[in-house]
Design a protein around this motif. Structure first.
Motif, PDB file in Angstrom:
ATOM      1  N   MET A   1      94.467  95.900  44.387  1.00  0.00           N
ATOM      2  CA  MET A   1      95.246  95.746  45.611  1.00  0.00           C
ATOM      3  C   MET A   1      96.330  94.688  45.433  1.00  0.00           C
ATOM      4  SD  MET A   1      93.468  95.469  49.326  1.00  0.00           S
ATOM      5  CE  MET A   1      94.300  96.100  50.771  1.00  0.00           C
ATOM      6  N   GLU A   2      96.276  93.923  44.381  1.00  0.00           N
ATOM      7  CA  GLU A   2      97.249  92.887  44.080  1.00  0.00           C
ATOM      8  C   GLU A   2      98.395  93.498  43.276  1.00  0.00           C
ATOM      9  OE1 GLU A   2      95.383  89.887  46.063  1.00  0.00           O
ATOM     10  OE2 GLU A   2      97.273  89.734  44.985  1.00  0.00           O
ATOM     11  N   PRO A   3      99.606  92.902  43.272  1.00  0.00           N
ATOM     12  CA  PRO A   3      99.951  91.694  44.013  1.00  0.00           C
ATOM     13  C   PRO A   3     100.596  91.957  45.367  1.00  0.00           C
ATOM     14  CG  PRO A   3     101.678  92.175  42.458  1.00  0.00           C
ATOM     15  CD  PRO A   3     100.667  93.289  42.317  1.00  0.00           C
ATOM     16  N   ILE A   4     100.790  93.239  45.736  1.00  0.00           N
ATOM     17  CA  ILE A   4     101.574  93.534  46.930  1.00  0.00           C
ATOM     18  C   ILE A   4     100.719  93.984  48.101  1.00  0.00           C
ATOM     19  CG2 ILE A   4     103.346  95.061  47.876  1.00  0.00           C
ATOM     20  CD1 ILE A   4     104.658  95.105  45.131  1.00  0.00           C
ATOM     21  N   PHE A   5      99.773  94.860  47.870  1.00  0.00           N
ATOM     22  CA  PHE A   5      99.124  95.541  48.988  1.00  0.00           C
ATOM     23  C   PHE A   5      98.215  94.629  49.811  1.00  0.00           C
ATOM     24  CE2 PHE A   5     100.108  98.962  45.942  1.00  0.00           C
ATOM     25  CZ  PHE A   5     100.955  99.689  46.752  1.00  0.00           C
ATOM     26  N   PHE A   6      97.476  93.740  49.150  1.00  0.00           N
ATOM     27  CA  PHE A   6      96.642  92.832  49.938  1.00  0.00           C
ATOM     28  C   PHE A   6      97.477  91.879  50.795  1.00  0.00           C
ATOM     29  CE2 PHE A   6      94.457  88.870  50.758  1.00  0.00           C
ATOM     30  CZ  PHE A   6      93.306  89.320  51.393  1.00  0.00           C
ATOM     31  N   LEU A 178     102.188  87.982  52.804  1.00  0.00           N
ATOM     32  CA  LEU A 178     103.317  88.560  52.085  1.00  0.00           C
ATOM     33  C   LEU A 178     104.430  87.527  51.867  1.00  0.00           C
ATOM     34  CD1 LEU A 178     104.050  91.237  50.803  1.00  0.00           C
ATOM     35  CD2 LEU A 178     105.165  91.911  52.928  1.00  0.00           C
ATOM     36  N   SER A 179     104.691  86.705  52.871  1.00  0.00           N
ATOM     37  CA  SER A 179     105.728  85.688  52.729  1.00  0.00           C
ATOM     38  C   SER A 179     105.381  84.698  51.622  1.00  0.00           C
ATOM     39  CB  SER A 179     105.914  84.939  54.051  1.00  0.00           C
ATOM     40  OG  SER A 179     106.378  85.795  55.056  1.00  0.00           O
ATOM     41  N   LEU A 201     108.640  93.912  53.460  1.00  0.00           N
ATOM     42  CA  LEU A 201     108.593  93.075  54.656  1.00  0.00           C
ATOM     43  C   LEU A 201     109.778  93.358  55.574  1.00  0.00           C
ATOM     44  CD1 LEU A 201     107.233  90.794  56.222  1.00  0.00           C
ATOM     45  CD2 LEU A 201     108.531  89.153  54.846  1.00  0.00           C
ATOM     46  N   SER A 202     110.950  93.516  54.989  1.00  0.00           N
ATOM     47  CA  SER A 202     112.155  93.779  55.778  1.00  0.00           C
ATOM     48  C   SER A 202     112.071  95.138  56.465  1.00  0.00           C
ATOM     49  CB  SER A 202     113.398  93.719  54.889  1.00  0.00           C
ATOM     50  OG  SER A 202     113.534  92.449  54.285  1.00  0.00           O
ATOM     51  N   ILE A 203     111.649  96.155  55.720  1.00  0.00           N
ATOM     52  CA  ILE A 203     111.554  97.500  56.291  1.00  0.00           C
ATOM     53  C   ILE A 203     110.533  97.547  57.412  1.00  0.00           C
ATOM     54  CG2 ILE A 203     110.813  99.866  55.815  1.00  0.00           C
ATOM     55  CD1 ILE A 203     112.104  99.618  53.059  1.00  0.00           C
ATOM     56  N   ALA A 204     109.369  96.922  57.197  1.00  0.00           N
ATOM     57  CA  ALA A 204     108.319  96.931  58.211  1.00  0.00           C
ATOM     58  C   ALA A 204     108.796  96.265  59.501  1.00  0.00           C
ATOM     59  CB  ALA A 204     107.074  96.224  57.684  1.00  0.00           C
ATOM     60  N   THR A 205     109.438  95.111  59.372  1.00  0.00           N
ATOM     61  CA  THR A 205     109.886  94.379  60.552  1.00  0.00           C
ATOM     62  C   THR A 205     111.027  95.098  61.266  1.00  0.00           C
ATOM     63  OG1 THR A 205     109.278  92.295  59.457  1.00  0.00           O
ATOM     64  CG2 THR A 205     110.696  92.148  61.395  1.00  0.00           C
ATOM     65  N   ILE A 206     112.013  95.557  60.491  1.00  0.00           N
ATOM     66  CA  ILE A 206     113.167  96.240  61.088  1.00  0.00           C
ATOM     67  C   ILE A 206     112.742  97.547  61.755  1.00  0.00           C
ATOM     68  CG2 ILE A 206     115.338  97.414  60.557  1.00  0.00           C
ATOM     69  CD1 ILE A 206     115.798  95.294  58.383  1.00  0.00           C
ATOM     70  N   THR A 207     111.802  98.263  61.156  1.00  0.00           N
ATOM     71  CA  THR A 207     111.337  99.520  61.728  1.00  0.00           C
ATOM     72  C   THR A 207     110.690  99.299  63.093  1.00  0.00           C
ATOM     73  OG1 THR A 207     110.967 100.494  59.542  1.00  0.00           O
ATOM     74  CG2 THR A 207     109.810 101.498  61.399  1.00  0.00           C
TER      75      THR A 207
END
Length: 219
Positions: A1-6, A178-179, A201-207
């Motif tokens: 799950m590392e390094p992005i998904f967790f 994530l940050s 992170l950008s896509i999730a927040t903007i969406t």
């Protein structure tokens, strides 16, 4: 799950829980600041706004003092739960809640203040309690402001970094959001990982912002 998904999963989990908590607190504070105005509530309003002004690391330091192992609250929590609060994802939730709370309160308060006094007075004359007013009159009439506050609070909680790092640390697979993972990747010169996580992170927040914005416009 590392390094992005967790880190993505943990950030979403923390942001959702923090938004729920800050929503409840935000409604309470917005009610107080709108309908119970006096010198004390004005002072409280200034204090609640501090997370917007203080550097995130300073906010994190205050939280560390408040809930750390050497604090009264920290020792109480440890005696009740058998474990410390700091350097856990729960501490990250607290940090995200406090950091996002001012952004959630202000739109809700503005929405509450925009309701005409005659409407509230008429409901009171009909026997409505404060709870009845909030549930049946105030929230339905101010739902756009409430939703706008929730979205702003969620976005802030999703991107929280400084205070979270201070009270929850940077423990991969445990407290690394994530940050923080982005910061870690840049420090380790894993730029491709950093690019990917920034994009996610950008896509999730903007969406989320886009969907809510469209829904509000249709309303």
């Amino acid at each position: 799950m590392e390094p992005i998904f967790f880190p993505l999963y943990l950030s979403l989990k923390i942001a959702f829980i923090a938004t729920i908590l800050s929503f409840i607190l935000g409604i309470i504070f917005a009610w107080i600041f709108t309908f119970k105005k006096n010198a004390w509530t004005e002072l409280l309003s200034l204090l609640v706004t501090l997370p917007l002004i203080l550097p995130p690391t300073v906010l994190g330091y205050y939280l560390l003092i408040a809930i750390g192992n050497n604090s009264t609250l920290g020792r109480l929590i440890e005696s009740l739960t058998g474990g410390q609060l700091i350097f856990t994802w729960k501490a990250a939730v607290i940090a995200a809640t406090i950091a996002s709370l001012p952004l959630l309160i202000r739109p809700i308060q503005v929405a509450f203040e925009s309701i005409e006094a005659d409407i509230l007075n008429s409901a009171r004359l009909d026997g409505a309690t404060n709870w009845d007013l909030l549930r049946a009159v105030i929230l339905p009439l101010s739902y756009k402001g409430v939703l706008a506050g929730v979205v702003l609070g969620f976005a802030r909680a999703m991107g929280e970094f400084g205070a979270t790092l201070m009270v929850a640390g940077n423990i991969p697979g445990k407290t690394q959001t994530l940050s923080i993972a982005i910061y870690d990747a840049v420090q380790a010169n894993r730029m491709m990982d950093a690019h990917t996580m920034v994009l996610i992170l950008s896509i999730a927040t903007i969406t989320i912002l886009f969907i809510v914005h469209r829904w509000l416009n249709k309303g």
